[in-house]
Design a protein around this motif. Structure first.
Motif, PDB file in Angstrom:
ATOM      1  N   GLU A 113      -1.192  12.318  -5.866  1.00 44.77           N
ATOM      2  CA  GLU A 113      -1.950  10.988  -6.276  1.00 44.77           C
ATOM      3  C   GLU A 113      -1.617   9.838  -5.524  1.00 44.77           C
ATOM      4  N   LYS A 114      -2.446   9.071  -5.004  1.00 49.44           N
ATOM      5  CA  LYS A 114      -2.241   8.030  -4.212  1.00 49.44           C
ATOM      6  C   LYS A 114      -1.246   7.039  -4.784  1.00 49.44           C
ATOM      7  N   LEU A 115      -0.392   6.176  -4.156  1.00 45.73           N
ATOM      8  CA  LEU A 115       0.232   5.127  -4.536  1.00 45.73           C
ATOM      9  C   LEU A 115      -0.019   3.890  -3.984  1.00 45.73           C
ATOM     10  N   PHE A 116      -0.914   2.910  -4.555  1.00 47.76           N
ATOM     11  CA  PHE A 116      -0.882   1.585  -4.126  1.00 47.76           C
ATOM     12  C   PHE A 116      -0.011   0.729  -4.485  1.00 47.76           C
ATOM     13  N   VAL A 117       0.586   0.064  -3.257  1.00 49.06           N
ATOM     14  CA  VAL A 117       1.675  -0.772  -3.606  1.00 49.06           C
ATOM     15  C   VAL A 117       1.555  -2.294  -3.078  1.00 49.06           C
ATOM     16  N   HIS A 118       1.506  -3.237  -4.214  1.00 46.79           N
ATOM     17  CA  HIS A 118       0.959  -4.220  -3.694  1.00 46.79           C
ATOM     18  C   HIS A 118       2.323  -5.318  -3.252  1.00 46.79           C
ATOM     19  N   VAL A 119       2.330  -5.732  -2.115  1.00 47.42           N
ATOM     20  CA  VAL A 119       3.270  -6.386  -1.472  1.00 47.42           C
ATOM     21  C   VAL A 119       2.652  -7.214  -0.501  1.00 47.42           C
ATOM     22  N   ASN A 120       3.483  -8.289  -0.205  1.00 53.15           N
ATOM     23  CA  ASN A 120       2.797  -9.123   0.975  1.00 53.15           C
ATOM     24  C   ASN A 120       4.101  -9.658   1.900  1.00 53.15           C
ATOM     25  N   ARG A 121       5.569  -9.955   1.334  1.00 51.70           N
ATOM     26  CA  ARG A 121       6.389 -10.516   2.346  1.00 51.70           C
ATOM     27  C   ARG A 121       6.938  -9.374   3.173  1.00 51.70           C
ATOM     28  N   ALA A 122       7.254  -9.808   4.364  1.00 51.70           N
ATOM     29  CA  ALA A 122       7.450  -8.592   5.488  1.00 51.70           C
ATOM     30  C   ALA A 122       8.508  -7.688   4.837  1.00 51.70           C
ATOM     31  N   VAL A 123       9.681  -8.472   4.555  1.00 49.80           N
ATOM     32  CA  VAL A 123      10.960  -7.506   4.204  1.00 49.80           C
ATOM     33  C   VAL A 123      10.491  -6.535   2.940  1.00 49.80           C
ATOM     34  N   ASP A 124       9.569  -7.272   1.924  1.00 48.33           N
ATOM     35  CA  ASP A 124       9.183  -6.382   1.059  1.00 48.33           C
ATOM     36  C   ASP A 124       8.564  -5.050   1.341  1.00 48.33           C
ATOM     37  N   ILE A 125       7.550  -5.320   2.519  1.00 52.36           N
ATOM     38  CA  ILE A 125       6.716  -4.316   3.337  1.00 52.36           C
ATOM     39  C   ILE A 125       7.717  -3.159   3.500  1.00 52.36           C
ATOM     40  N   VAL A 126       8.868  -3.544   4.356  1.00 47.34           N
ATOM     41  CA  VAL A 126       9.640  -2.526   4.903  1.00 47.34           C
ATOM     42  C   VAL A 126      10.323  -2.150   3.846  1.00 47.34           C
ATOM     43  N   ASN A 127      10.914  -2.580   2.659  1.00 50.98           N
ATOM     44  CA  ASN A 127      11.617  -1.970   1.459  1.00 50.98           C
ATOM     45  C   ASN A 127      11.004  -1.127   0.683  1.00 50.98           C
ATOM     46  N   ALA A 128       9.097  -1.298   0.852  1.00 47.45           N
ATOM     47  CA  ALA A 128       8.280  -0.356   0.202  1.00 47.45           C
ATOM     48  C   ALA A 128       8.381   1.011   1.019  1.00 47.45           C
ATOM     49  N   LEU A 129       8.287   0.900   2.197  1.00 42.93           N
ATOM     50  CA  LEU A 129       8.401   1.919   3.416  1.00 42.93           C
ATOM     51  C   LEU A 129       9.516   2.705   3.051  1.00 42.93           C
ATOM     52  N   LYS A 130      10.786   2.297   2.956  1.00 42.75           N
ATOM     53  CA  LYS A 130      12.050   2.907   2.527  1.00 42.75           C
ATOM     54  C   LYS A 130      11.985   3.766   1.380  1.00 42.75           C
ATOM     55  N   LEU A 131      11.199   3.437   0.296  1.00 43.09           N
ATOM     56  CA  LEU A 131      10.955   4.348  -0.672  1.00 43.09           C
ATOM     57  C   LEU A 131      10.888   5.804  -0.555  1.00 43.09           C
ATOM     58  N   ARG A 132      10.238   5.978   0.462  1.00 47.53           N
ATOM     59  CA  ARG A 132       9.795   7.417   0.729  1.00 47.53           C
ATOM     60  C   ARG A 132      10.962   8.220   1.309  1.00 47.53           C
ATOM     61  N   ARG A 133      12.113   7.683   1.565  1.00 46.20           N
ATOM     62  CA  ARG A 133      13.429   8.090   1.793  1.00 46.20           C
ATOM     63  C   ARG A 133      14.014   8.923   0.666  1.00 46.20           C
ATOM     64  N   GLU A 134      14.035   8.398  -0.443  1.00 44.75           N
ATOM     65  CA  GLU A 134      14.133   9.272  -1.755  1.00 44.75           C
ATOM     66  C   GLU A 134      13.070   9.801  -2.194  1.00 44.75           C
ATOM     67  N   PHE A 135      11.816   9.440  -2.098  1.00 45.68           N
ATOM     68  CA  PHE A 135      10.853  10.221  -2.516  1.00 45.68           C
ATOM     69  C   PHE A 135       9.573  10.378  -1.522  1.00 45.68           C
ATOM     70  N   PRO A 136       9.896  11.633  -0.542  1.00 44.73           N
ATOM     71  CA  PRO A 136       9.426  11.606   0.484  1.00 44.73           C
ATOM     72  C   PRO A 136       7.797  12.110   0.539  1.00 44.73           C
ATOM     73  N   ARG A 137       7.424  12.470  -0.607  1.00 41.74           N
ATOM     74  CA  ARG A 137       6.032  12.715  -0.720  1.00 41.74           C
ATOM     75  C   ARG A 137       4.903  11.784  -0.996  1.00 41.74           C
ATOM     76  N   LEU A 138       5.570  10.520  -1.425  1.00 42.96           N
ATOM     77  CA  LEU A 138       4.932   9.393  -1.581  1.00 42.96           C
ATOM     78  C   LEU A 138       3.618   9.216  -0.799  1.00 42.96           C
ATOM     79  N   ASP A 139       2.387   9.227  -1.276  1.00 46.13           N
ATOM     80  CA  ASP A 139       1.330   8.970  -0.520  1.00 46.13           C
ATOM     81  C   ASP A 139       0.809   7.559  -0.643  1.00 46.13           C
TER      82      ASP A 139
END
Length: 429
Positions: free
Chosen positions: A228-254
């Motif tokens: 199931e898709k995960l929509f992540v609401h972020v705006n700040r540049a560092v928040d965007i990068v941190n959201a992308l890092k979540l896939r290190r622990e949860f690699p299947r996140l779509d």
């Protein structure tokens, strides 16, 4: 109201096309970012597109032919992030807003599909402006998880759900910070602990058992598995990068990023991650600290870096936004003529309100395009659909031609020919 119900009932009873319909002679836009086809032909039958091409396209015998010379023929617009059908009147009017659940013990488990009202006025208004499908999103109540969004059609019937539980929405920017206790650290910890619990099959628990329920964890399980898709609401540049890092622990996140006001600053990172975004095309100055680097060139710069972008007005959070999608896209085209700014081409802009949002919810080739096998959502426009002076003249959804009547058109027709002397005295001035 009685007339409206009768009209709606008639449309509900209308079957899919009993015979093929061929729309010919117009400027045909496929919707995938390719250039328009002059004197194009699209053939629909049994709710699907069966042929698309130029003047030599074969038209089945017995087909109803609709000549559209001088018109534009396009797929229906797909609103990439909206609340049409959830909100009747803006402004939090009691009983008119079903987009959030502030007092509910549930969060991730909430299924917004049960709240959709296809008879809401904004649905008809959107349909009359060429919007045939909409990605509808819940609004976060008292938890960072807002719940599960859906894809709906805008047809005049009472079965609007095209794809239920299409995605989960989580707030990880300023809004998520406030809901999680006042810091981004708290928001990310709340988020990751919930996903770990869902992944590991743990029972609800933690320092506050009300953080999530068993139903919430069950709803997050397919997100962790990438089902199931995960929509992540972020705006700040560092928040965007941190959201992308979540896939290190949860690699299947779509994952799909929503908002991304400062996305242009980390566009290479977003593109490298292959994560699509839904961004605001009109945001040109910050209205919060997480948008300090906002610019209208955000989308143009992200596209130049290879980011897959759809457009919507995220901060508006209102019901009326869906019908403005083509205006947002048109502004991106016009931005090319503003010195120092970066926009996108017409073909790119139109794809951002048709095929791109369709792909982001896992419906590529199904909606938002005029290709063989796609749902027969077709709009005939008076002229270029990205120009505000143009209007949708005919709309089909799943091969069924739709009424373009709205409450506004009925009021117009009711009063446009009334003699001045027939009006009450207060209206004669």
């Amino acid at each position: 109201m009685k007339k409206l119900l009768i009209a709606a009932a008639a449309l509900i009873a209308a079957p899919l096309s009993a015979q093929p319909v061929a729309i010919t002679g117009g400027k045909l836009v496929v919707g995938d970012g390719s250039p328009p086809i002059e004197n194009g032909v699209v053939v629909i039958n049994d709710g699907r597109v069966v042929a698309v091409g130029g003047p030599g396209t074969t038209i089945p015998a017995g087909a109803t032919i609709i000549a559209a010379p001088g018109k534009w023929i396009t797929p229906g617009i797909v609103a990439s992030f909206s609340r049409i059908g959830l909100v009747e009147v803006d402004g939090g009017v009691p009983g008119a807003d079903d987009s959030d659940a502030d007092d509910s013990p549930y969060s991730a488990a909430l299924d917004i599909g049960w709240s959709v009202n296809p008879a809401a006025s904004p649905v008809a208004v959107s349909r009359a402006d060429g919007v045939t499908r909409a990605v509808i999103a819940p609004n976060a109540g008292e938890h960072i998880f807002a719940g599960r969004g859906a894809v709906i059609d805008t047809a005049a019937d009472y079965d609007p759900i095209t794809r239920p539980r299409a995605f989960q929405l989580v707030e990880l920017g300023e809004r998520g910070t406030s809901l999680a206790g006042g810091s981004r650290s708290a928001a990310y910890l709340t988020f990751t602990e919930a996903l770990r619990a869902a992944r590991d099959g743990r029972q609800p628990g933690g320092p506050d058992d009300s953080l999530w329920t068993d139903a919430d964890l069950r709803a997050l399980a397919p997100v962790v598995r990438g089902e199931e898709k995960l929509f992540v609401h972020v705006n700040r540049a560092v928040d965007i990068v941190n959201a992308l890092k979540l896939r290190r622990e949860f690699p299947r996140l779509d994952m799909v990023l929503v908002g991304v006001a400062e996305g242009w600053m980390v566009a290479r990172e977003i593109a490298a991650a292959g994560v699509p975004v839904i961004a605001e095309p009109l945001l040109n100055r910050p209205d919060s600290f997480e948008q300090l680097a906002a610019t209208q060139s955000n989308i143009g710069r992200m596209r130049k870096a290879g980011v897959d972008v759809s457009v919507s007005l995220i901060t508006e959070w209102v019901s009326r936004g869906a019908r403005n999608q083509r205006q947002y896209a048109g502004n991106l085209v016009a931005l090319n003529r503003v010195p120092g700014h970066e926009g996108v081409s017409w073909d790119e802009a139109f794809a951002m309100i048709t095929s791109r949002p369709a792909a982001m919810v896992g419906m590529a080739g199904e909606i938002g395009v005029l290709k063989r096998g796609a749902r027969a959502d077709v709009v005939v426009w008076s002229d270029d659909p990205l120009e505000l002076s143009s209007a949708a003249e005919q709309v089909w959804i799943d091969g069924v031609q739709q009424s373009l009547e709205t409450r506004q058109t009925r009021l117009r027709d009711r009063y446009r020919h009334i003699a001045r002397q027939a009006l009450p005295p207060s209206y004669r001035k």
